[in-house]
Design a protein around this motif. Structure first.
Motif, PDB file in Angstrom:
ATOM      1  N   PRO A   1       3.861  -7.028 -16.721  1.00 47.27           N
ATOM      2  CA  PRO A   1       4.564  -5.337 -16.191  1.00 47.27           C
ATOM      3  C   PRO A   1       4.225  -4.597 -16.815  1.00 47.27           C
ATOM      4  N   HIS A   2       4.237  -3.593 -16.066  1.00 44.85           N
ATOM      5  CA  HIS A   2       3.632  -2.124 -16.096  1.00 44.85           C
ATOM      6  C   HIS A   2       3.082  -1.685 -17.906  1.00 44.85           C
ATOM      7  N   GLN A   3       4.884  -1.186 -18.328  1.00 47.08           N
ATOM      8  CA  GLN A   3       5.025  -0.482 -19.458  1.00 47.08           C
ATOM      9  C   GLN A   3       4.634  -1.537 -20.999  1.00 47.08           C
ATOM     10  N   ASP A   4       4.473  -2.906 -20.295  1.00 45.76           N
ATOM     11  CA  ASP A   4       3.235  -3.570 -21.805  1.00 45.76           C
ATOM     12  C   ASP A   4       1.794  -3.655 -21.437  1.00 45.76           C
ATOM     13  N   PHE A   5       1.809  -4.153 -20.451  1.00 47.44           N
ATOM     14  CA  PHE A   5      -0.114  -3.298 -20.661  1.00 47.44           C
ATOM     15  C   PHE A   5       0.110  -1.924 -20.764  1.00 47.44           C
ATOM     16  N   GLU A   6       0.305  -0.717 -20.674  1.00 46.26           N
ATOM     17  CA  GLU A   6      -0.037   0.332 -20.631  1.00 46.26           C
ATOM     18  C   GLU A   6       0.451   0.458 -22.338  1.00 46.26           C
ATOM     19  N   THR A   7       1.360  -0.373 -23.166  1.00 45.59           N
ATOM     20  CA  THR A   7       1.678  -0.499 -24.273  1.00 45.59           C
ATOM     21  C   THR A   7       0.941  -0.817 -24.861  1.00 45.59           C
TER      22      THR A   7
ATOM     23  N   GLY B   1      -3.130  -5.449  -8.918  1.00 42.13           N
ATOM     24  CA  GLY B   1      -2.961  -4.610  -9.445  1.00 42.13           C
ATOM     25  C   GLY B   1      -3.816  -4.007 -10.993  1.00 42.13           C
ATOM     26  N   GLU B   2      -3.959  -4.129 -10.308  1.00 35.79           N
ATOM     27  CA  GLU B   2      -5.255  -3.296 -12.445  1.00 35.79           C
ATOM     28  C   GLU B   2      -5.205  -2.397 -12.003  1.00 35.79           C
ATOM     29  N   ILE B   3      -5.749  -1.557 -10.757  1.00 31.14           N
ATOM     30  CA  ILE B   3      -6.163  -0.566 -10.174  1.00 31.14           C
ATOM     31  C   ILE B   3      -4.916   0.677 -10.750  1.00 31.14           C
ATOM     32  N   SER B   4      -3.874   0.303  -9.974  1.00 31.58           N
ATOM     33  CA  SER B   4      -2.472   1.019 -10.251  1.00 31.58           C
ATOM     34  C   SER B   4      -1.693   1.446 -11.751  1.00 31.58           C
ATOM     35  N   MET B   5      -1.964  -0.049 -12.118  1.00 34.34           N
ATOM     36  CA  MET B   5      -1.190  -0.610 -13.581  1.00 34.34           C
ATOM     37  C   MET B   5      -2.070   0.729 -15.047  1.00 34.34           C
ATOM     38  N   ILE B   6      -3.064   1.192 -14.071  1.00 37.20           N
ATOM     39  CA  ILE B   6      -4.335   1.737 -15.130  1.00 37.20           C
ATOM     40  C   ILE B   6      -3.759   3.235 -14.554  1.00 37.20           C
ATOM     41  N   ASP B   7      -4.067   4.072 -12.859  1.00 38.93           N
ATOM     42  CA  ASP B   7      -3.956   5.164 -13.421  1.00 38.93           C
ATOM     43  C   ASP B   7      -2.427   5.785 -12.981  1.00 38.93           C
ATOM     44  N   GLY B   8      -1.918   4.193 -12.720  1.00 41.19           N
ATOM     45  CA  GLY B   8      -0.201   4.812 -12.335  1.00 41.19           C
ATOM     46  C   GLY B   8       0.565   5.259 -10.800  1.00 41.19           C
ATOM     47  N   ARG B   9      -0.751   5.469 -10.480  1.00 38.63           N
ATOM     48  CA  ARG B   9      -1.068   6.096  -8.864  1.00 38.63           C
ATOM     49  C   ARG B   9      -0.080   4.751  -7.961  1.00 38.63           C
ATOM     50  N   PRO B  10      -0.179   4.892  -6.936  1.00 41.62           N
ATOM     51  CA  PRO B  10       0.538   3.901  -5.655  1.00 41.62           C
ATOM     52  C   PRO B  10      -0.560   3.049  -5.424  1.00 41.62           C
ATOM     53  N   ARG B  11      -0.389   1.755  -4.683  1.00 40.06           N
ATOM     54  CA  ARG B  11      -1.178   0.293  -4.296  1.00 40.06           C
ATOM     55  C   ARG B  11      -2.131   1.636  -3.492  1.00 40.06           C
ATOM     56  N   SER B  12      -3.465   0.847  -3.516  1.00 33.73           N
ATOM     57  CA  SER B  12      -4.415   1.015  -2.677  1.00 33.73           C
ATOM     58  C   SER B  12      -4.456   0.108  -1.547  1.00 33.73           C
TER      59      SER B  12
ATOM     60  N   GLU C   1       1.119  -1.335   0.004  1.00 37.48           N
ATOM     61  CA  GLU C   1      -0.010  -0.316  -0.163  1.00 37.48           C
ATOM     62  C   GLU C   1       0.149   1.325  -0.273  1.00 37.48           C
ATOM     63  N   GLY C   2      -0.016   2.436  -0.531  1.00 39.44           N
ATOM     64  CA  GLY C   2       1.455   3.463  -0.672  1.00 39.44           C
ATOM     65  C   GLY C   2       2.514   3.701  -2.289  1.00 39.44           C
ATOM     66  N   ARG C   3       3.000   2.165  -2.529  1.00 40.94           N
ATOM     67  CA  ARG C   3       3.961   1.928  -3.223  1.00 40.94           C
ATOM     68  C   ARG C   3       3.545   2.192  -4.825  1.00 40.94           C
ATOM     69  N   GLY C   4       4.693   2.212  -5.505  1.00 36.87           N
ATOM     70  CA  GLY C   4       4.456   2.434  -7.198  1.00 36.87           C
ATOM     71  C   GLY C   4       3.895   0.881  -7.239  1.00 36.87           C
ATOM     72  N   ALA C   5       3.429   0.995  -8.393  1.00 35.72           N
ATOM     73  CA  ALA C   5       2.626  -0.357  -9.516  1.00 35.72           C
ATOM     74  C   ALA C   5       3.970  -1.224 -10.190  1.00 35.72           C
ATOM     75  N   LEU C   6       4.440  -2.308 -10.034  1.00 36.43           N
ATOM     76  CA  LEU C   6       5.052  -2.696 -11.092  1.00 36.43           C
ATOM     77  C   LEU C   6       4.588  -3.298 -12.008  1.00 36.43           C
ATOM     78  N   ALA C   7       3.555  -3.993 -11.748  1.00 35.41           N
ATOM     79  CA  ALA C   7       3.125  -5.367 -12.728  1.00 35.41           C
ATOM     80  C   ALA C   7       1.548  -5.694 -11.833  1.00 35.41           C
ATOM     81  N   PHE C   8       0.622  -6.207 -13.237  1.00 35.33           N
ATOM     82  CA  PHE C   8      -0.260  -7.266 -12.591  1.00 35.33           C
ATOM     83  C   PHE C   8      -0.131  -8.169 -12.638  1.00 35.33           C
ATOM     84  N   HIS C   9      -1.131  -8.626 -11.474  1.00 35.21           N
ATOM     85  CA  HIS C   9      -0.505  -9.949 -11.121  1.00 35.21           C
ATOM     86  C   HIS C   9      -2.262 -10.918 -11.206  1.00 35.21           C
TER      87      HIS C   9
END
Length: 146
Positions: free
Chosen positions: A106-112, A80-91, A46-54
């Motif tokens: 990984p976040h980058q591939d998901f965003e692509t 991890g889907e919420i942080s992957m989409i909005d780029g905000r810290p984990r809820s 919680e509160g940290r960045g998102a690295l991947a959807f799991h």
């Protein structure tokens, strides 16, 4: 290649990805990796960045917010889907309750995929809106379970 086909089949059962084309599923599966976590390890904090959807393949994990356990996740569940989409810290914090194996995208591939495929982005928005409406309905119903 067999691993990618197996991952495609698992991804296709996720509500967020259910209506993706075979090519879209193939792209996500190709970007995925299998990761293992020992019991007690915080996979997302919680509160940290998102690295991947799991997507959990084996084992279970607990979800907690502000130190309060909310629910348990098992095979087929994802986070991890919420942080992957909005780029905000984990809820919330997700901790392996037992040895856990998951598929991580990984976040980058998901965003692509979102950036390059408007239909995927549209489907994702509709699915998330439906989930938000369900959450609002539960919040307004005092007898509803979390």
């Amino acid at each position: 290649m067999a691993r990618d086909r197996a991952h495609e089949a698992v991804i296709a059962n996720v509500d967020l990805f259910r209506d993706l084309s075979k090519g879209q599923l193939r792209r996500l599966a190709g970007a995925s990796t299998e990761v293992s976590h020992p019991a007690g390890k915080a996979i997302a904090t919680e509160g940290r960045g998102a690295l991947a959807f799991h997507l959990i393949l084996e084992g279970s994990a607990t979800v907690s917010k502000d130190g309060r356990e909310l629910r348990t996740l098992g095979p087929g569940d994802y986070f991890g889907e919420i942080s992957m989409i909005d780029g905000r810290p984990r809820s919330a914090t997700v901790t392996a309750a037992e040895p856990l194996k998951a598929m991580a995208i990984p976040h980058q591939d998901f965003e692509t995929v979102i950036d390059e495929d408007p239909e995927f982005a549209r489907h994702l928005l509709k699915t998330l809106c439906a989930r938000l409406r369900e959450a609002e309905a539960r919040a307004s119903d005092p007898g509803a379970r979390p």
